[in-house]
Design an enzyme around this catalytic site. Structure first.
Site, PDB file in Angstrom:
ATOM      1  N   HIS A  31       0.805  -1.306   0.046  1.00  0.00           N
ATOM      2  CA  HIS A  31      -0.173  -0.058   0.022  1.00  0.00           C
ATOM      3  C   HIS A  31       0.734   1.228   0.056  1.00  0.00           C
ATOM      4  CE1 HIS A  31      -3.883  -1.782  -0.390  1.00  0.00           C
ATOM      5  NE2 HIS A  31      -3.636  -2.687   0.267  1.00  0.00           N
TER       6      HIS A  31
ATOM      7  N   ARG B 115     -11.552   2.078  -5.220  1.00  0.00           N
ATOM      8  CA  ARG B 115     -11.403   1.142  -3.904  1.00  0.00           C
ATOM      9  C   ARG B 115     -12.396   1.627  -2.807  1.00  0.00           C
ATOM     10  NH1 ARG B 115      -5.703   1.037  -5.751  1.00  0.00           N
ATOM     11  NH2 ARG B 115      -4.981  -1.087  -5.897  1.00  0.00           N
TER      12      ARG B 115
ATOM     13  N   ARG C 225     -15.767  -0.741  -7.163  1.00  0.00           N
ATOM     14  CA  ARG C 225     -15.587  -2.197  -6.475  1.00  0.00           C
ATOM     15  C   ARG C 225     -16.037  -2.139  -5.341  1.00  0.00           C
ATOM     16  NH1 ARG C 225      -9.390  -4.082  -5.363  1.00  0.00           N
ATOM     17  NH2 ARG C 225      -9.398  -2.533  -3.672  1.00  0.00           N
TER      18      ARG C 225
ATOM     19  N   GLU D  60      -8.321 -12.230  -9.579  1.00  0.00           N
ATOM     20  CA  GLU D  60      -7.092 -11.812  -8.573  1.00  0.00           C
ATOM     21  C   GLU D  60      -6.639 -13.143  -7.874  1.00  0.00           C
ATOM     22  OE1 GLU D  60      -7.712  -8.153  -6.100  1.00  0.00           O
ATOM     23  OE2 GLU D  60      -9.614  -9.060  -6.035  1.00  0.00           O
TER      24      GLU D  60
ATOM     25  N   ASP E 154      -2.862  -8.735  -6.399  1.00  0.00           N
ATOM     26  CA  ASP E 154      -3.264  -9.945  -5.740  1.00  0.00           C
ATOM     27  C   ASP E 154      -2.882 -11.197  -6.600  1.00  0.00           C
ATOM     28  OD1 ASP E 154      -4.020  -9.761  -2.940  1.00  0.00           O
ATOM     29  OD2 ASP E 154      -5.856  -8.420  -3.718  1.00  0.00           O
TER      30      ASP E 154
ATOM     31  N   ARG F 198       2.530 -10.195  -0.576  1.00  0.00           N
ATOM     32  CA  ARG F 198       2.734  -8.920  -1.282  1.00  0.00           C
ATOM     33  C   ARG F 198       3.407  -7.887  -0.570  1.00  0.00           C
ATOM     34  NH1 ARG F 198      -3.269  -6.493  -3.046  1.00  0.00           N
ATOM     35  NH2 ARG F 198      -2.441  -4.615  -2.770  1.00  0.00           N
TER      36      ARG F 198
ATOM     37  N   CYS G 181      -6.088  -3.404 -13.511  1.00  0.00           N
ATOM     38  CA  CYS G 181      -6.253  -2.432 -12.892  1.00  0.00           C
ATOM     39  C   CYS G 181      -5.343  -2.392 -11.473  1.00  0.00           C
ATOM     40  CB  CYS G 181      -7.648  -2.066 -12.162  1.00  0.00           C
ATOM     41  SG  CYS G 181      -8.195  -3.520 -10.992  1.00  0.00           S
TER      42      CYS G 181
HETATM   43  C1  PEP Z   1      -4.975  -5.676  -7.153  1.00  0.00           C
HETATM   44  O1  PEP Z   1      -5.017  -6.703  -6.408  1.00  0.00           O
HETATM   45  O2  PEP Z   1      -4.041  -5.733  -8.027  1.00  0.00           O
HETATM   46  C2  PEP Z   1      -5.920  -4.759  -6.938  1.00  0.00           C
HETATM   47  C3  PEP Z   1      -6.092  -3.819  -7.841  1.00  0.00           C
HETATM   48  O3  PEP Z   1      -6.525  -4.676  -5.673  1.00  0.00           O
HETATM   49  P1  PEP Z   1      -5.791  -4.160  -4.412  1.00  0.00           P
HETATM   50  O4  PEP Z   1      -4.589  -3.659  -4.599  1.00  0.00           O
HETATM   51  O5  PEP Z   1      -6.791  -3.022  -3.751  1.00  0.00           O
HETATM   52  O6  PEP Z   1      -5.968  -5.477  -3.497  1.00  0.00           O
HETATM   53 MG    MG Z   2      -6.470  -7.173  -4.685  1.00  0.00          MG
END
Ligand code: PEP
Ligand code: MG
Length: 556
Positions: free
Chosen positions: A191, A291, A329, A417, A441, A451, A488
């Site tokens: 993040h 998001r 989403r 994902e 993901d 991640r 995305c």
């Molecule tokens: C992803 O997993 O690529 C995604 C866009 O969702 P997030 O990063 O919010 O988990």
């Molecule tokens: Mg994700």
């Protein structure tokens, strides 16, 4: 260059920045506390005056941060400012000082007295115990001459250096003041990386030893090379060269297409109305990922459908008309994004637990109320609205979700994902109108690598051929079904990889607004057949490094 002047990490957001380090610590350092000289105060009155000054500085910091955010976050910060200046707390500290305790001991004893009272009162007051302890740490930091623990509200230009940053730490960060982010932990899809892209500031993650840097050390951060230098003689020239390069990219004005004119939608990822308004001024054709969970990170109670509708309406409003659309989403709460009213506590393995769409298994009302709110916002704004669910693993889930969304008159999609969704993309597309690949993901689950894990950053790389293979399968399913398949995840923000994705048949790329021009400009220089060649080369590569090199050689 001596090795201790150069730290290396994973490059995340390109760009060069030069500013003093602001090292964020979770605690006040024990060395500073040990060095604290209590004899500097002539008497209890002088010590109390020092307390007043520190408490006021803490309160001012909270108020400055509150001014930069809105809603609940602002209320919480304003309440914390009040607590820091609380007369009762001051009285308790003063009593201990007059009883002969030194200043730090008096602050601690005064706070503990309040902790006991608040805990005894239970309920909401008991929840404020965390705030009290936070205030004690901050006041102590001021007294011993350290920056406040946590991100605080930096005032002068700085490079923020931290072990890691939670989404709540980064709310309200000002990119005019925080010029770059450097963290010890986290990979390219963490993040911290996502926030840095949103703020368009250089970012390097996984930098071992970064928090050992002294506060105020001038740092040259190169977000493309993944380096942090403490002794760069040519810093200013490099910052200027980078600014020149950015200015050249800034000239791209869309719409998204390859050099031979094949259209590719370039979309933005947003988190709230403010980021949506910022994104709307970039050359994008809409939002590919809103998001929604990021609107509720501080909420303990589920917001009413009316409040949700008004929040979503703020985002939809920014993209009304002009052929633009917004992909909303549904809540992706859980795992690394806990949301008080939705997440299941105490899971052994939350990334593989009840997150995203799975929250509706035992709480279907949560999703129904959110879909009602999205439909109400779509009707109120008239903006074309698509809705997708995160963490979909089975075709049955896709059918059930699509049924609910179609019943509300909106276009339905699912995120890809989980590898199972990619492998069955052709069957998912029998249920839904579009797919959107969440490469962050998808990479985590394909490579079985967290991640957030710094040590596994070489695995959590979307250039991994296995991940690219699953993307290719999904894109081909879209081609066959003649339905849109977008990306995305953070992969879409990598200009080189974006060309590879388009070569596989991906029809839209959604990214932080800051990445729009670099990606759009790169794609505009490459014809589709070369994108297809690049896709083949990346898929055939033995590892991410070989893939990058092969594609760079092809595309120049
Ligand atoms: C992803 O997993 O690529 C995604 C866009 O969702 P997030 O990063 O919010 O988990
Ligand atoms: Mg994700």
């Amino acid at each position: 260059m001596a090795t201790d002047t150069l730290l290396r990490g994973t490059p995340v957001v390109p760009g060069v920045a030069f500013a003093p380090a602001l090292v964020v610590r979770a605690e006040v350092s024990p060395e500073a506390v040990a060095r604290f000289d209590t004899s500097q105060y002539a008497d209890a009155e002088a010590a109390l005056a020092a307390y007043d000054q520190a408490a006021q500085a803490v309160a001012d910091g909270f108020l400055r941060k509150a001014a930069g955010v809105s809603g609940d976050a602002a209320k919480v910060l304003t309440a914390s400012a009040g607590l820091a200046r609380d007369k009762g707390l001051r009285g308790a500290v003063s009593k201990h000082l007059r009883g002969g305790d030194d200043l730090l001991a008096s602050v601690h004893a005064g706070v503990e007295q309040f902790v006991t009272v608040f805990t005894g009162m239970g309920g909401l007051m008991a929840e404020r115990v965390t705030d009290l302890r936070d205030i004690e740490r901050r006041i102590t930091a001021h007294l011993v001459g350290e920056p406040e623990p946590g991100v605080g509200a930096p005032e002068a230009p700085c490079v923020l250096v931290a072990e890691d940053l939670a989404p709540s730490d980064t709310a309200g960060l000002d990119p005019a003041v925080v010029l770059a982010l450097v963290t010890e932990r986290g990979g390219p899809t963490s993040h911290t990386a996502i926030i840095a892209r949103q703020l368009a500031i250089p970012c390097v993650v996984g930098v071992g030893g970064a928090t050992a840097l002294a506060n105020g050390t001038p740092l040259l951060v190169d977000g493309a090379a993944g380096t942090v230098e403490t002794d760069a003689a040519d810093a200013e020239a490099r910052v200027a060269a980078d600014a020149e390069q950015r200015a050249a990219l800034a000239a791209w004005e869309g719409p998204g297409r390859t050099a031979d004119g094949v259209p590719v939608k370039i979309l933005a990822n947003v988190a709230d109305a403010e980021s949506a308004r910022r994104a709307a001024s970039a050359p994008v054709q809409g939002v590919g990922l809103f998001r929604t969970e990021l609107c509720f990170l501080n909420r303990k109670e589920e917001p009413s459908a009316e409040e949700q509708a008004s929040i979503y309406g703020g985002v939809l409003d920014a993209f009304h008309g002009g052929g633009r659309y917004v992909v909303v989403r549904t809540l992706d709460a859980g795992s690394d994004k806990p949301v008080g009213f939705a997440t299941h506590d105490g899971e052994e393995n939350p990334a593989l637990g009840v997150r995203g769409l799975r929250l509706s298994f035992d709480n279907p009302g949560l999703m129904d109320r959110q879909l009602d709110a999205i439909a109400a916002a779509a009707a109120a704004t008239g903006t074309e609205t698509w809705v997708m669910a995160p963490m979909v693993a089975t075709v049955a889930e896709a059918h059930e979700f699509a049924g609910k969304v179609h019943a509300r008159g909106l276009k339905a999609g699912v995120m890809v994902e989980v590898p199972s969704a990619a492998l069955l993309a052709h069957r998912m597309l029998e249920a839904v109108d579009f797919l959107s690949i969440g490469t962050n993901d998808l990479t985590q689950y394909t490579m079985a690598a967290d991640r957030m894990a710094t040590d596994l950053a070489h695995l959590t790389d979307p250039w991994q051929p296995a991940v690219l293979q699953l993307i290719a399968i999904t894109a081909e399913a879209g081609r066959q079904a003649r339905k849109p398949v977008g990306v995305c995840g953070e992969a879409a923000a990598d200009p080189l990889l974006a060309c590879v994705l388009v070569g596989m048949g991906i029809t839209s790329l959604s990214m932080a607004a800051a990445a729009v021009r670099p990606v759009g400009a790169r794609l505009a220089g490459v014809p589709l057949d070369l994108c297809e060649e690049a896709a083949e080369a990346a898929l055939a590569a033995s590892d991410p490094g070989a893939g990058r090199t092969a594609v760079r050689e092809l595309l120049g």
